[in-house]
Motif scaffolding. Structure first.
Motif, mmCIF file in Angstrom:
data_model
loop_
_atom_site.group_PDB
_atom_site.id
_atom_site.type_symbol
_atom_site.label_atom_id
_atom_site.label_comp_id
_atom_site.label_asym_id
_atom_site.label_seq_id
_atom_site.Cartn_x
_atom_site.Cartn_y
_atom_site.Cartn_z
ATOM 1 N N GLY A 217 -11.189 -2.555 -7.621
ATOM 2 C CA GLY A 217 -12.417 -2.214 -6.918
ATOM 3 C C GLY A 217 -12.659 -0.727 -6.782
ATOM 4 O O GLY A 217 -13.808 -0.289 -6.680
ATOM 5 N N SER A 218 -11.597 0.071 -6.782
ATOM 6 C CA SER A 218 -11.774 1.512 -6.630
ATOM 7 C C SER A 218 -12.543 2.121 -7.797
ATOM 8 O O SER A 218 -13.081 3.220 -7.675
ATOM 9 N N GLU A 219 -12.611 1.435 -8.932
ATOM 10 C CA GLU A 219 -13.412 1.931 -10.055
ATOM 11 C C GLU A 219 -14.900 1.898 -9.728
ATOM 12 O O GLU A 219 -15.688 2.665 -10.281
ATOM 13 N N PHE A 220 -15.303 0.998 -8.841
ATOM 14 C CA PHE A 220 -16.716 0.824 -8.502
ATOM 15 C C PHE A 220 -17.070 1.448 -7.163
ATOM 16 O O PHE A 220 -18.242 1.546 -6.822
ATOM 17 N N GLY A 221 -16.040 1.854 -6.408
ATOM 18 C CA GLY A 221 -16.243 2.361 -5.058
ATOM 19 C C GLY A 221 -16.144 1.240 -4.038
ATOM 20 O O GLY A 221 -16.546 0.105 -4.308
ATOM 21 N N GLN A 222 -15.589 1.534 -2.885
ATOM 22 C CA GLN A 222 -15.431 0.537 -1.831
ATOM 23 C C GLN A 222 -15.189 1.260 -0.514
ATOM 24 O O GLN A 222 -14.807 2.431 -0.495
ATOM 25 N N ALA A 223 -15.428 0.559 0.576
ATOM 26 C CA ALA A 223 -15.260 1.162 1.896
ATOM 27 C C ALA A 223 -13.791 1.530 2.122
ATOM 28 O O ALA A 223 -12.872 0.857 1.628
ATOM 29 N N GLU A 224 -13.581 2.592 2.881
ATOM 30 C CA GLU A 224 -12.227 3.049 3.200
ATOM 31 C C GLU A 224 -11.432 1.920 3.849
ATOM 32 O O GLU A 224 -11.905 1.235 4.761
ATOM 33 N N GLY A 225 -10.220 1.704 3.355
ATOM 34 C CA GLY A 225 -9.348 0.688 3.931
ATOM 35 C C GLY A 225 -9.568 -0.712 3.397
ATOM 36 O O GLY A 225 -8.890 -1.647 3.843
ATOM 37 N N THR A 226 -10.492 -0.893 2.461
ATOM 38 C CA THR A 226 -10.717 -2.209 1.856
ATOM 39 C C THR A 226 -10.272 -2.171 0.400
ATOM 40 O O THR A 226 -10.241 -1.105 -0.234
ATOM 41 N N HIS A 227 -9.942 -3.353 -0.128
ATOM 42 C CA HIS A 227 -9.438 -3.452 -1.491
ATOM 43 C C HIS A 227 -10.074 -4.663 -2.176
ATOM 44 O O HIS A 227 -10.136 -5.747 -1.594
ATOM 45 N N HIS A 228 -10.569 -4.453 -3.392
ATOM 46 C CA HIS A 228 -11.274 -5.504 -4.118
ATOM 47 C C HIS A 228 -10.805 -5.528 -5.569
ATOM 48 O O HIS A 228 -10.153 -4.595 -6.063
ATOM 49 N N VAL A 229 -11.175 -6.603 -6.254
ATOM 50 C CA VAL A 229 -11.039 -6.679 -7.709
ATOM 51 C C VAL A 229 -12.345 -7.225 -8.256
ATOM 52 O O VAL A 229 -13.066 -7.969 -7.581
ATOM 53 N N GLN B 148 0.830 -1.202 0.000
ATOM 54 C CA GLN B 148 0.000 0.000 0.000
ATOM 55 C C GLN B 148 0.862 1.249 0.000
ATOM 56 O O GLN B 148 0.553 2.232 -0.703
ATOM 57 N N ARG B 149 1.960 1.235 0.754
ATOM 58 C CA ARG B 149 2.857 2.410 0.770
ATOM 59 C C ARG B 149 3.489 2.614 -0.592
ATOM 60 O O ARG B 149 3.589 3.751 -1.085
ATOM 61 N N GLN B 150 3.927 1.523 -1.225
ATOM 62 C CA GLN B 150 4.557 1.666 -2.546
ATOM 63 C C GLN B 150 3.560 2.191 -3.566
ATOM 64 O O GLN B 150 3.902 3.009 -4.425
ATOM 65 N N ALA B 151 2.309 1.718 -3.471
ATOM 66 C CA ALA B 151 1.273 2.199 -4.389
ATOM 67 C C ALA B 151 1.081 3.704 -4.235
ATOM 68 O O ALA B 151 1.045 4.449 -5.230
ATOM 69 N N ARG B 152 1.004 4.168 -2.995
ATOM 70 C CA ARG B 152 0.749 5.593 -2.773
ATOM 71 C C ARG B 152 1.960 6.437 -3.140
ATOM 72 O O ARG B 152 1.812 7.592 -3.559
ATOM 73 N N ASP B 153 3.169 5.880 -3.017
ATOM 74 C CA ASP B 153 4.362 6.586 -3.489
ATOM 75 C C ASP B 153 4.296 6.806 -5.001
ATOM 76 O O ASP B 153 4.855 7.784 -5.514
ATOM 77 N N LEU B 154 3.616 5.896 -5.694
ATOM 78 C CA LEU B 154 3.454 6.005 -7.151
ATOM 79 C C LEU B 154 2.210 6.803 -7.538
ATOM 80 O O LEU B 154 1.918 6.958 -8.719
ATOM 81 N N GLY B 155 1.465 7.272 -6.532
ATOM 82 C CA GLY B 155 0.240 8.019 -6.812
ATOM 83 C C GLY B 155 -0.922 7.142 -7.234
ATOM 84 O O GLY B 155 -1.816 7.611 -7.949
ATOM 85 N N LEU B 156 -0.927 5.872 -6.788
ATOM 86 C CA LEU B 156 -1.952 4.915 -7.196
ATOM 87 C C LEU B 156 -2.744 4.432 -5.990
ATOM 88 O O LEU B 156 -2.224 4.369 -4.872
ATOM 89 N N GLU B 157 -3.995 4.058 -6.240
ATOM 90 C CA GLU B 157 -4.746 3.308 -5.234
ATOM 91 C C GLU B 157 -4.130 1.916 -5.125
ATOM 92 O O GLU B 157 -3.674 1.357 -6.133
ATOM 93 N N PRO B 158 -4.089 1.321 -3.920
ATOM 94 C CA PRO B 158 -3.445 0.009 -3.782
ATOM 95 C C PRO B 158 -4.018 -1.074 -4.679
ATOM 96 O O PRO B 158 -3.274 -1.911 -5.195
#
Length: 325
Positions: free
Chosen positions: A283-295, A254-264
């Motif tokens: 999952g962020s394309e469809f929306g998701q709860a804060e702190g959760t990650h989906h595909v 998650q830290r590396q993703a945010r260093d790249l300016g990306l959602e995890p």
């Protein structure tokens, strides 16, 4: 519905996760998209209190008038029960909301013990005062039907108990070019099928049952395979064309993703594509709860192809966890 002269813009409640085009369409119409969360722990249920909380918060910046419901859910794969639908209709009555029912995936409800029910049917069976007062607009699309023909761009919407001021633009829209001839023929065939015993009707029913068997088989395999993978959770699938599993992504990833300016989850999907050539929707394309990650994972490939997808995904995910642990 949208009054450009009003002091506050119109608010349209849209589910999260849900089709991203709903929020975009609200913006194009001059309205404000008001997201309300689906309850993942209850199989992506529509929770009345969550909708009411979204309403309370939205009323400081807009005038919520419309509640959008997606049934069967996309990308979540849930199908609403009759009780859930009656609760939603009660909520719409209490809050004076127009009910917008996205039912385009209705022919992809594949579990016999959770059949698809239309909101119009449930509304009619509830009787008055709901039958005569709840405003309902429901949608059907050829592209998400048993035909699966997205290229024809054909479908329809039905307006029930809707005020004349809302229906007028639809009458004016009759001048807009209609779908192509083949699309209109296919739509007419699905809405008014041949009589029982007609060879065309038999072929159509075989196609419909074949699609449901494929979706049910693939949904079962997705839940079996991903259910055995540590760090992956998938809620029960009942309809639609996608699964929406939740992934545990290590803090380092998650830290590396945010260093790249990306959602995890976008970072995960990009790494998956680079390593395997396989493309999943984050999952962020469809929306998701804060702190959760989906595909989002399609259930439509042939069974053999899906087995390869699941094997590739679980192997890559295990390597991804080792890499970033």
């Amino acid at each position: 519905v949208v009054d450009e002269t009003a002091a506050q813009p119109t608010g349209i409640l849209v589910p999260v996760p849900g089709p991203p085009l709903h929020g975009a369409a609200a913006g194009l119409a001059g309205a404000v998209a008001v997201p309300y969360p689906l309850d993942e722990e209850r199989g992506w249920a529509v929770a009345g209190e969550a909708v009411r909380q979204a309403l309370r918060q939205a009323r400081t910046k807009c005038h919520p008038k419309v509640l959008c419901i997606v049934n069967p859910g996309d990308p979540t794969g849930h199908v609403l029960s009759r009780q859930s639908m009656e609760d939603i209709i009660h909520l719409a009555a209490e809050e004076n909301l127009l009910l917008l029912a996205d039912e385009v995936q209705q022919e992809r409800a594949f579990l016999p013990d959770r059949p698809f029910l239309s909101f119009k049917r449930v509304l009619w069976e509830m009787g008055d005062p709901f039958t005569s007062t709840i405003q309902l607009i429901s949608f059907y699309s050829l592209s998400k039907s048993v035909a699966g023909e997205s290229g024809f761009r054909a479908g329809f919407l039905e307006l029930v108990n809707v005020e004349e001021g809302v229906t007028l633009p639809f009458h004016l829209a009759q001048s807009i070019p209609r779908p192509c001839v083949l699309g209109r023929i296919l739509l007419d065939l699905l809405m008014d099928p041949p009589d029982e015993g007609d060879p065309i009707q038999q072929d159509l029913e075989e196609q419909r049952e074949g699609l449901r068997r494929l979706l049910a088989h693939n949904a079962r395999r997705v839940q079996e395979v991903l259910g055995r993978a540590p760090g992956i959770r998938c809620q029960p699938l009942q309809g639609g064309a996608r699964a929406f599993p939740r992934l545990r992504l290590p803090p380092r990833a998650q830290r590396q993703a945010r260093d790249l300016g990306l959602e995890p989850d976008i970072f995960f999907c990009q790494e998956l594509r680079e390593a395997t050539g396989m493309v999943l929707a984050p999952g962020s394309e469809f929306g998701q709860a804060e702190g959760t990650h989906h595909v989002a994972l399609s259930l439509l490939p042939p069974a053999a192809a899906l087995e390869h997808v699941l094997l590739t995904l679980t192997r890559f995910y295990a390597a991804f966890l080792r890499r970033f642990s």
